[in-house]
Enzyme design. Structure first.
Site, PDB file in Angstrom:
ATOM      1  CB  CYS A 119      51.411  39.879  41.453  1.00 19.99           C
ATOM      2  SG  CYS A 119      51.483  39.090  42.848  1.00 19.99           S
ATOM      3  CB  CYS A 120      46.195  39.945  39.968  1.00 22.59           C
ATOM      4  SG  CYS A 120      46.132  41.070  41.634  1.00 22.59           S
ATOM      5  CB  CYS A 209      46.987  38.763  48.625  1.00 20.78           C
ATOM      6  SG  CYS A 209      46.522  37.646  47.309  1.00 20.78           S
ATOM      7  CB  CYS A 248      42.561  41.059  40.824  1.00 24.12           C
ATOM      8  SG  CYS A 248      41.036  39.638  40.858  1.00 24.12           S
TER       9      CYS A 248
END
Length: 254
Positions: A119-120, A209, A248
């Site tokens: 996702c990162c 986030c 990340c």
């Protein structure tokens, strides 16, 4: 005149003590091919303030993952107004986000560390890679005191984009948290309200986030608030090191 990104430039930056001097030199030479890339946290705000004091036009970019806190979006507008700049918001490829969500679900980062990193990668790393194609100089607010993983950072190094070398520099690398807060308060620099401690002492050490970042309490490692559900090892003797090493991938996969 086109300036080159090479070891001579890298060595020059390594030997320059003052962050403001580094910013002046790089923006004067590289103009729009140099940029401060920040999420609006304290170190990034110090860099923006120093760059503004130099009186030269300067470029500021932020990675908008499409999942930032409402406070962050509002804060970035406040920063633009204060310094008379426009912050470029670099977003992920919509197609890549749709495909990721269709395959793994919207909250895939809860499933495993591998999916969190995926996702990162989609929301931060790949947009940064695309941004680097427009840059010769990437200026960050990374500091050695932020985590164990960052203790070995260099003030300047040459990295590779897909097509060309890029100077990545961390002008505040030796500053401490106290140094940063002292400078921010002395110069009345805007602060994201999430970074201010509540009455119980809870505060955001870093802001990413909206789901993946949580406040930390006094005494916790600085990176403990990132992906808190991964803190299952917190009972182990290596917990502090593990939590401080959370990244990340943005600064370690480019």
């Amino acid at each position: 005149m086109k300036y080159s990104v090479d070891q001579t430039l890298c060595q020059e930056i390594l030997l320059t003590e003052e962050p403001q001097e580094i910013l002046f030199s790089l923006f004067k030479r590289f103009k729009e091919r140099a940029a401060i890339v920040t999420s609006g946290q304290l170190s990034g705000m110090v860099l923006i303030h120093l760059a503004a004091e130099n009186g030269l036009p300067f470029r500021v970019c932020t990675l908008d993952t499409l999942r930032l806190f409402p406070e962050t979006y509002n804060f970035l507008e406040q920063v633009e107004s204060r310094y008379g700049i426009q912050i470029e918001q670099v977003q992920p490829d919509p197609k890549e986000v749709r495909e990721m969500v269709a395959q793994h679900g919207e909250f895939l980062f809860f499933d495993s560390k591998a999916k969190q990193e995926h996702c990162c990668n989609i929301r931060k790393v790949r947009p940064m890679q695309r941004l680097l194609e427009t840059l010769d100089v990437w200026i960050t607010g990374l500091r050695r005191d932020q985590s164990d993983a960052r203790k070995q950072l260099r003030k300047a190094e040459i990295i590779s984009s897909a097509t060309h070398p890029v100077l990545k520099t961390n002008p505040l690398i030796q500053w401490t948290t106290d140094d940063v807060w002292e400078f921010v308060r002395k110069n009345e620099i805007p602060v994201n309200p999430l970074l201010e401690a509540d009455p119980q002492g809870h505060y955001y050490e870093s802001i990413g986030c909206i789901i993946c970042t949580t406040p930390i309490k006094p005494g916790e490692p600085k990176r403990a608030g990132r992906w808190r559900w991964q803190n299952g090892a917190s009972a182990s003797e290596n917990a502090d090191t593990e939590e401080n090493n959370k990244e990340c991938g943005l600064h370690y996969s480019i």
